[in-house]
Design a protein around this motif. Structure first.
Motif, PDB file in Angstrom:
ATOM      1  N   THR A  88       6.409  -1.561   1.341  1.00  0.00           N
ATOM      2  CA  THR A  88       5.212  -1.954   2.099  1.00  0.00           C
ATOM      3  C   THR A  88       5.671  -2.605   3.556  1.00  0.00           C
ATOM      4  O   THR A  88       4.991  -2.832   4.204  1.00  0.00           O
ATOM      5  N   LYS A  89       7.180  -2.971   3.442  1.00  0.00           N
ATOM      6  CA  LYS A  89       7.608  -3.336   5.005  1.00  0.00           C
ATOM      7  C   LYS A  89       8.880  -2.979   5.258  1.00  0.00           C
ATOM      8  O   LYS A  89       9.776  -2.994   4.404  1.00  0.00           O
ATOM      9  N   LEU A  90       8.970  -2.369   6.323  1.00  0.00           N
ATOM     10  CA  LEU A  90      10.212  -1.720   6.736  1.00  0.00           C
ATOM     11  C   LEU A  90      10.493  -2.325   8.361  1.00  0.00           C
ATOM     12  O   LEU A  90       9.668  -2.834   8.847  1.00  0.00           O
ATOM     13  N   SER A  91      11.590  -1.884   8.987  1.00  0.00           N
ATOM     14  CA  SER A  91      11.899  -2.371  10.249  1.00  0.00           C
ATOM     15  C   SER A  91      11.122  -1.544  11.575  1.00  0.00           C
ATOM     16  O   SER A  91      10.969  -1.870  12.384  1.00  0.00           O
ATOM     17  N   ARG A  92      10.620  -0.667  10.814  1.00  0.00           N
ATOM     18  CA  ARG A  92       9.409   0.222  11.757  1.00  0.00           C
ATOM     19  C   ARG A  92       8.294   0.334  10.758  1.00  0.00           C
ATOM     20  O   ARG A  92       8.174   0.200   9.585  1.00  0.00           O
ATOM     21  N   PRO A  93       6.907   0.602  11.673  1.00  0.00           N
ATOM     22  CA  PRO A  93       5.739   0.692  10.950  1.00  0.00           C
ATOM     23  C   PRO A  93       5.773   1.909  10.077  1.00  0.00           C
ATOM     24  O   PRO A  93       6.432   2.830  10.333  1.00  0.00           O
ATOM     25  N   ILE A  94       5.050   1.701   8.879  1.00  0.00           N
ATOM     26  CA  ILE A  94       4.872   2.683   7.947  1.00  0.00           C
ATOM     27  C   ILE A  94       3.720   3.657   8.025  1.00  0.00           C
ATOM     28  O   ILE A  94       2.550   2.980   8.284  1.00  0.00           O
ATOM     29  N   ILE A  95       3.779   4.751   8.003  1.00  0.00           N
ATOM     30  CA  ILE A  95       2.694   5.878   7.632  1.00  0.00           C
ATOM     31  C   ILE A  95       2.710   6.342   6.251  1.00  0.00           C
ATOM     32  O   ILE A  95       3.605   6.975   5.893  1.00  0.00           O
ATOM     33  N   ARG A  96       1.632   5.741   5.547  1.00  0.00           N
ATOM     34  CA  ARG A  96       1.804   6.147   4.221  1.00  0.00           C
ATOM     35  C   ARG A  96       0.832   7.240   3.605  1.00  0.00           C
ATOM     36  O   ARG A  96      -0.223   7.394   4.195  1.00  0.00           O
ATOM     37  N   ALA A  97       1.301   8.261   3.131  1.00  0.00           N
ATOM     38  CA  ALA A  97       0.712   9.616   2.826  1.00  0.00           C
ATOM     39  C   ALA A  97      -0.078   9.318   1.567  1.00  0.00           C
ATOM     40  O   ALA A  97       0.403   8.680   0.687  1.00  0.00           O
ATOM     41  N   PHE A  98      -1.388   9.833   1.508  1.00  0.00           N
ATOM     42  CA  PHE A  98      -2.122   9.729   0.190  1.00  0.00           C
ATOM     43  C   PHE A  98      -2.999  10.829   0.216  1.00  0.00           C
ATOM     44  O   PHE A  98      -2.981  11.625   1.560  1.00  0.00           O
ATOM     45  N   SER A  99      -3.543  11.347  -0.980  1.00  0.00           N
ATOM     46  CA  SER A  99      -4.229  12.523  -1.095  1.00  0.00           C
ATOM     47  C   SER A  99      -5.797  12.186  -1.635  1.00  0.00           C
ATOM     48  O   SER A  99      -5.868  10.766  -2.012  1.00  0.00           O
ATOM     49  N   ILE A 100      -6.660  13.005  -1.833  1.00  0.00           N
ATOM     50  CA  ILE A 100      -7.839  12.858  -2.311  1.00  0.00           C
ATOM     51  C   ILE A 100      -7.771  12.179  -3.992  1.00  0.00           C
ATOM     52  O   ILE A 100      -8.624  11.692  -4.370  1.00  0.00           O
ATOM     53  N   ARG A 101      -6.338  12.753  -4.452  1.00  0.00           N
ATOM     54  CA  ARG A 101      -6.184  11.972  -5.840  1.00  0.00           C
ATOM     55  C   ARG A 101      -6.013  10.422  -5.833  1.00  0.00           C
ATOM     56  O   ARG A 101      -6.398   9.607  -6.934  1.00  0.00           O
ATOM     57  N   ASP A 102      -5.698  10.022  -4.753  1.00  0.00           N
ATOM     58  CA  ASP A 102      -5.135   8.486  -4.609  1.00  0.00           C
ATOM     59  C   ASP A 102      -6.389   7.563  -3.886  1.00  0.00           C
ATOM     60  O   ASP A 102      -6.108   6.362  -3.737  1.00  0.00           O
ATOM     61  N   GLN A 103      -7.531   8.123  -3.337  1.00  0.00           N
ATOM     62  CA  GLN A 103      -8.408   7.509  -2.641  1.00  0.00           C
ATOM     63  C   GLN A 103      -9.178   6.393  -3.031  1.00  0.00           C
ATOM     64  O   GLN A 103      -9.401   5.437  -2.435  1.00  0.00           O
ATOM     65  N   ALA A 104      -9.089   6.176  -4.668  1.00  0.00           N
ATOM     66  CA  ALA A 104      -9.646   5.110  -5.244  1.00  0.00           C
ATOM     67  C   ALA A 104      -8.744   4.034  -5.271  1.00  0.00           C
ATOM     68  O   ALA A 104      -9.107   2.633  -5.395  1.00  0.00           O
ATOM     69  N   SER A 105      -7.280   3.996  -4.948  1.00  0.00           N
ATOM     70  CA  SER A 105      -6.378   2.960  -5.052  1.00  0.00           C
ATOM     71  C   SER A 105      -6.345   2.264  -3.739  1.00  0.00           C
ATOM     72  O   SER A 105      -6.008   2.651  -2.549  1.00  0.00           O
ATOM     73  N   ILE A 106      -6.555   0.944  -3.857  1.00  0.00           N
ATOM     74  CA  ILE A 106      -6.700   0.044  -2.765  1.00  0.00           C
ATOM     75  C   ILE A 106      -5.182  -0.168  -2.192  1.00  0.00           C
ATOM     76  O   ILE A 106      -5.143  -0.703  -1.037  1.00  0.00           O
ATOM     77  N   TYR A 107      -4.317   0.080  -3.086  1.00  0.00           N
ATOM     78  CA  TYR A 107      -2.785  -0.091  -2.748  1.00  0.00           C
ATOM     79  C   TYR A 107      -2.535   0.579  -1.339  1.00  0.00           C
ATOM     80  O   TYR A 107      -1.824   0.152  -0.591  1.00  0.00           O
ATOM     81  N   PHE A 108      -2.947   1.756  -0.867  1.00  0.00           N
ATOM     82  CA  PHE A 108      -2.744   2.520   0.080  1.00  0.00           C
ATOM     83  C   PHE A 108      -3.114   1.903   1.345  1.00  0.00           C
ATOM     84  O   PHE A 108      -2.609   2.117   2.499  1.00  0.00           O
ATOM     85  N   TYR A 109      -4.315   1.316   1.333  1.00  0.00           N
ATOM     86  CA  TYR A 109      -5.004   0.771   2.453  1.00  0.00           C
ATOM     87  C   TYR A 109      -4.311  -0.546   3.263  1.00  0.00           C
ATOM     88  O   TYR A 109      -4.789  -0.982   4.092  1.00  0.00           O
ATOM     89  N   GLN A 110      -3.142  -0.869   2.350  1.00  0.00           N
ATOM     90  CA  GLN A 110      -2.340  -2.177   3.205  1.00  0.00           C
ATOM     91  C   GLN A 110      -1.722  -1.794   4.362  1.00  0.00           C
ATOM     92  O   GLN A 110      -1.036  -2.763   4.871  1.00  0.00           O
ATOM     93  N   TYR A 111      -1.388  -0.496   4.461  1.00  0.00           N
ATOM     94  CA  TYR A 111      -0.439   0.070   5.317  1.00  0.00           C
ATOM     95  C   TYR A 111      -1.200   0.332   6.846  1.00  0.00           C
ATOM     96  O   TYR A 111      -2.178   0.429   7.145  1.00  0.00           O
ATOM     97  N   PRO A 112      -0.221  -0.158   7.943  1.00  0.00           N
ATOM     98  CA  PRO A 112      -0.631   0.050   9.136  1.00  0.00           C
ATOM     99  C   PRO A 112      -1.129   1.420   9.636  1.00  0.00           C
ATOM    100  O   PRO A 112      -2.297   1.682  10.580  1.00  0.00           O
ATOM    101  N   HIS A 113      -0.719   2.641   8.971  1.00  0.00           N
ATOM    102  CA  HIS A 113      -1.380   4.094   9.237  1.00  0.00           C
ATOM    103  C   HIS A 113      -1.388   4.714   8.041  1.00  0.00           C
ATOM    104  O   HIS A 113      -0.613   4.446   6.894  1.00  0.00           O
ATOM    105  N   LEU A 114      -2.343   5.490   7.668  1.00  0.00           N
ATOM    106  CA  LEU A 114      -2.520   6.173   6.405  1.00  0.00           C
ATOM    107  C   LEU A 114      -2.677   7.586   6.870  1.00  0.00           C
ATOM    108  O   LEU A 114      -3.519   7.890   7.639  1.00  0.00           O
ATOM    109  N   LEU A 115      -1.905   8.354   6.205  1.00  0.00           N
ATOM    110  CA  LEU A 115      -1.904   9.941   6.171  1.00  0.00           C
ATOM    111  C   LEU A 115      -2.645  10.700   5.272  1.00  0.00           C
ATOM    112  O   LEU A 115      -2.143  10.619   3.952  1.00  0.00           O
ATOM    113  N   LEU A 116      -3.792  11.244   5.438  1.00  0.00           N
ATOM    114  CA  LEU A 116      -4.475  11.945   4.396  1.00  0.00           C
ATOM    115  C   LEU A 116      -4.043  13.254   4.417  1.00  0.00           C
ATOM    116  O   LEU A 116      -4.151  14.188   5.310  1.00  0.00           O
ATOM    117  N   ASP A 117      -3.333  13.892   3.308  1.00  0.00           N
ATOM    118  CA  ASP A 117      -2.752  15.058   3.100  1.00  0.00           C
ATOM    119  C   ASP A 117      -3.392  15.644   1.920  1.00  0.00           C
ATOM    120  O   ASP A 117      -4.061  15.264   1.199  1.00  0.00           O
TER     121      ASP A 117
END
Length: 203
Positions: A88-117
């Motif tokens: 969840t934290k690196l030296s550079r900002p993270i773009i976290r990829a997620f899909s419609i299978r993951d959309q119910a998980s609040i885990y993904f929403y903590q990232y600064p960028h979200l990639l819907l794929d």
């Protein structure tokens, strides 16, 4: 104004075309893929890149040490992560990829960028597959940090922008011919994004 990421770049001609056409982000794949490149090669290919263009490294289920080493060598600005991973934290900002299978998980929403794929197929990304946009619950989708991928092309990106209003549209196979970057397709994609913005946002 929708920003553009051209992903899976491997050579000077494609990089120069993407920059001249108006891309904001260049994506380089460090996971197993026909588009995989070495970090040293990325540094060489982008040594004269304008500072306004950001370099994104694409990883699948990486270890932190691996990411940090490659990011330093390649000179990356952002890290795009696919697959199972709890970084969840690196030296550079993270773009976290997620899909419609993951959309119910609040885990993904903590990232600064979200990639819907599109949901993963043979590869985690770059499969050129669209997905049913109607299955996405947009009520809680954070548009202010949304990146959109999944089978985008010059022909459908305008509709995608109108439907989702993403911050960034991300394309790889949609600007390829026979598995290689097609310079005309890169130009056409960027032009299509600009045309969509002009129509939607009355620029």
């Amino acid at each position: 104004m929708t920003q553009i990421k051209i992903c899976g770049l491997k050579n000077t001609a494609a990089i120069e075309t993407a920059v001249q056409a108006g891309a904001d982000y260049l994506g380089f794949v460090f996971a197993e893929s026909p588009r995989k490149v070495r970090p040293e090669e990325v540094r060489r290919l982008t040594k004269d890149l304008p500072e306004t263009i950001k370099k994104v490294g694409v990883f699948v289920s990486p270890l932190q040490a691996e990411v940090e080493e490659i990011a330093e060598i390649a000179g990356l600005d952002l890290i795009q992560i696919h697959g199972k991973n709890e970084l969840t934290k690196l030296s550079r900002p993270i773009i976290r990829a997620f899909s419609i299978r993951d959309q119910a998980s609040i885990y993904f929403y903590q990232y600064p960028h979200l990639l819907l794929d599109a949901p993963p197929a043979k590869l985690m990304g770059g499969n050129g597959q669209t997905f049913d946009w109607r299955l996405v619950d947009q009520r809680h989708l954070p548009k202010d940090k949304l990146w959109l991928a999944g089978g985008l092309t010059a022909e459908n990106v305008g509709e995608a922008i109108s439907y989702f209003q993403p911050q960034v549209v991300d394309v790889s196979s949609g600007v390829e011919t026979a598995g290689e970057k097609d310079l005309a397709k890169i130009q056409n994609f960027c032009q299509a994004v600009k045309a969509a913005d002009k129509q939607i946002y009355d620029l």
